[in-house]
Scaffold this motif. Sequence first.
Motif, mmCIF file in Angstrom:
data_model
loop_
_atom_site.group_PDB
_atom_site.id
_atom_site.type_symbol
_atom_site.label_atom_id
_atom_site.label_comp_id
_atom_site.label_asym_id
_atom_site.label_seq_id
_atom_site.Cartn_x
_atom_site.Cartn_y
_atom_site.Cartn_z
ATOM 1 N N LEU A 76 -31.750 24.729 54.490
ATOM 2 C CA LEU A 76 -30.368 25.096 55.094
ATOM 3 C C LEU A 76 -30.606 24.438 56.037
ATOM 4 C CD1 LEU A 76 -29.638 28.641 54.811
ATOM 5 C CD2 LEU A 76 -28.694 27.361 53.178
ATOM 6 N N GLN A 77 -31.119 23.960 56.906
ATOM 7 C CA GLN A 77 -31.246 23.363 58.227
ATOM 8 C C GLN A 77 -31.550 21.628 57.249
ATOM 9 O OE1 GLN A 77 -35.024 22.155 60.174
ATOM 10 N NE2 GLN A 77 -34.248 23.446 61.999
ATOM 11 N N ALA A 78 -31.974 21.633 56.317
ATOM 12 C CA ALA A 78 -32.094 19.834 55.630
ATOM 13 C C ALA A 78 -30.874 19.531 55.460
ATOM 14 C CB ALA A 78 -32.668 19.556 54.727
ATOM 15 N N LYS A 79 -29.862 20.582 54.908
ATOM 16 C CA LYS A 79 -27.797 20.768 53.918
ATOM 17 C C LYS A 79 -27.119 20.276 55.391
ATOM 18 C CE LYS A 79 -28.751 23.615 50.062
ATOM 19 N NZ LYS A 79 -29.438 24.547 49.081
ATOM 20 N N ARG A 80 -26.915 21.093 56.433
ATOM 21 C CA ARG A 80 -26.563 21.120 58.030
ATOM 22 C C ARG A 80 -26.682 19.993 57.741
ATOM 23 N NH1 ARG A 80 -28.276 26.644 58.173
ATOM 24 N NH2 ARG A 80 -29.902 25.480 60.403
ATOM 25 N N TRP A 81 -27.876 19.097 58.291
ATOM 26 C CA TRP A 81 -28.404 17.663 58.694
ATOM 27 C C TRP A 81 -27.078 16.804 57.484
ATOM 28 C CZ3 TRP A 81 -29.133 15.296 62.995
ATOM 29 C CH2 TRP A 81 -30.120 15.473 63.448
ATOM 30 N N GLY A 82 -27.381 16.869 56.358
ATOM 31 C CA GLY A 82 -26.305 15.776 55.402
ATOM 32 C C GLY A 82 -24.826 16.690 55.943
ATOM 33 N N ASP A 83 -24.515 17.698 56.228
ATOM 34 C CA ASP A 83 -23.205 17.877 56.684
ATOM 35 C C ASP A 83 -22.543 16.961 57.418
ATOM 36 O OD1 ASP A 83 -22.788 18.922 54.674
ATOM 37 O OD2 ASP A 83 -22.656 21.008 55.325
ATOM 38 N N LEU A 84 -23.805 16.988 59.196
ATOM 39 C CA LEU A 84 -23.860 16.667 60.402
ATOM 40 C C LEU A 84 -23.585 15.169 59.717
ATOM 41 C CD1 LEU A 84 -23.711 16.620 63.620
ATOM 42 C CD2 LEU A 84 -26.040 16.670 63.108
ATOM 43 N N LEU A 85 -24.501 14.262 59.553
ATOM 44 C CA LEU A 85 -24.225 12.878 59.105
ATOM 45 C C LEU A 85 -23.181 12.442 58.740
ATOM 46 C CD1 LEU A 85 -28.265 12.408 57.710
ATOM 47 C CD2 LEU A 85 -26.821 11.250 59.564
ATOM 48 N N ARG A 86 -22.825 13.261 57.680
ATOM 49 C CA ARG A 86 -21.231 12.699 56.863
ATOM 50 C C ARG A 86 -19.957 13.283 57.780
ATOM 51 N NH1 ARG A 86 -23.873 14.079 52.345
ATOM 52 N NH2 ARG A 86 -24.248 16.186 53.082
ATOM 53 N N GLN A 87 -20.533 13.797 59.754
ATOM 54 C CA GLN A 87 -19.012 13.938 59.556
ATOM 55 C C GLN A 87 -19.386 13.180 60.518
ATOM 56 O OE1 GLN A 87 -20.272 18.310 61.534
ATOM 57 N NE2 GLN A 87 -19.561 19.441 59.669
ATOM 58 N N ASN A 88 -20.398 12.290 60.954
ATOM 59 C CA ASN A 88 -19.588 11.550 61.831
ATOM 60 C C ASN A 88 -19.965 9.983 61.169
ATOM 61 O OD1 ASN A 88 -21.373 12.011 64.928
ATOM 62 N ND2 ASN A 88 -22.076 13.198 63.451
ATOM 63 N N ARG A 89 -19.180 10.297 59.958
ATOM 64 C CA ARG A 89 -19.528 8.935 59.348
ATOM 65 C C ARG A 89 -20.502 7.860 58.852
ATOM 66 N NH1 ARG A 89 -16.064 8.195 63.506
ATOM 67 N NH2 ARG A 89 -15.793 5.993 64.073
ATOM 68 N N ILE A 90 -21.839 8.909 58.300
ATOM 69 C CA ILE A 90 -22.799 7.908 57.671
ATOM 70 C C ILE A 90 -22.474 8.739 56.192
ATOM 71 C CG2 ILE A 90 -24.886 7.995 57.513
ATOM 72 C CD1 ILE A 90 -23.751 6.720 60.278
ATOM 73 N N THR A 91 -21.900 8.228 55.270
ATOM 74 C CA THR A 91 -21.679 8.626 53.900
ATOM 75 C C THR A 91 -23.056 8.284 52.760
ATOM 76 O OG1 THR A 91 -19.974 6.793 53.889
ATOM 77 C CG2 THR A 91 -19.473 8.577 54.317
ATOM 78 N N ALA A 92 -23.449 6.876 53.248
ATOM 79 C CA ALA A 92 -24.077 6.256 51.855
ATOM 80 C C ALA A 92 -25.227 5.542 53.096
ATOM 81 C CB ALA A 92 -23.822 4.955 51.350
ATOM 82 N N PRO A 93 -25.784 6.321 53.647
ATOM 83 C CA PRO A 93 -27.387 5.830 54.103
ATOM 84 C C PRO A 93 -28.537 5.560 53.559
ATOM 85 C CG PRO A 93 -27.569 8.226 54.960
ATOM 86 C CD PRO A 93 -26.179 8.368 53.586
#
Length: 184
Positions: A67-84
């Motif tokens: 769940l922590q890792a999934k939240r990181w993915g969400d946080l990255l997308r919230q900060n407009r990191i969409t295709a790292p």
Amino acid sequence: MRIAVLVALLLWAVSAWSDEEAAWAALREGRAVLLMRHALAPGTGDPPGFVLEDCTTQRNLDQAGRLQAKRWGDLLRQNRITAPRVLSSRWCRALETAEQLGFAPVEPLSILDSFFVQTDRKNEQTQALHMYLRALPGTSPVVLISHQVNITALTGVFPRSGEALILALPISDPPRVLARLSPP
């Protein structure tokens, strides 16, 4: 007196927020990398005799870590990191952290592997990671998933599970930490 303290705290909070926003912008623009310790995997090190290619022999993420890792993915997308570009240690807990971010593909990179048991690899591997980061083109966001010992050797920071650093590019020695991000 109370008002002065309150104003000072408010100014400090605004400054910290703007520093973090600048770090996220640098990551988006390829002027920084995100270096993360794998998500929560209870325990320390790996069991004796673990096999890199066999996840059942390793310390792995638990449900909270996933769940922590999934939240990181969400946080990255919230900060407009969409295709790292996502690079990971070959340890199962790091690869699963990278996969749970929800970006594909994940590239295994041996210089991100843990040297917790093989401390004689510390200097050589840290230098190799430093050289790798120095050679990054700096054109798009890069997320690296590694281990506490690797991150501490490179930066001097002792991250907890799921914590990340945004490091300025070009990499310096020691690397310049733009932001230290708690697990979401």
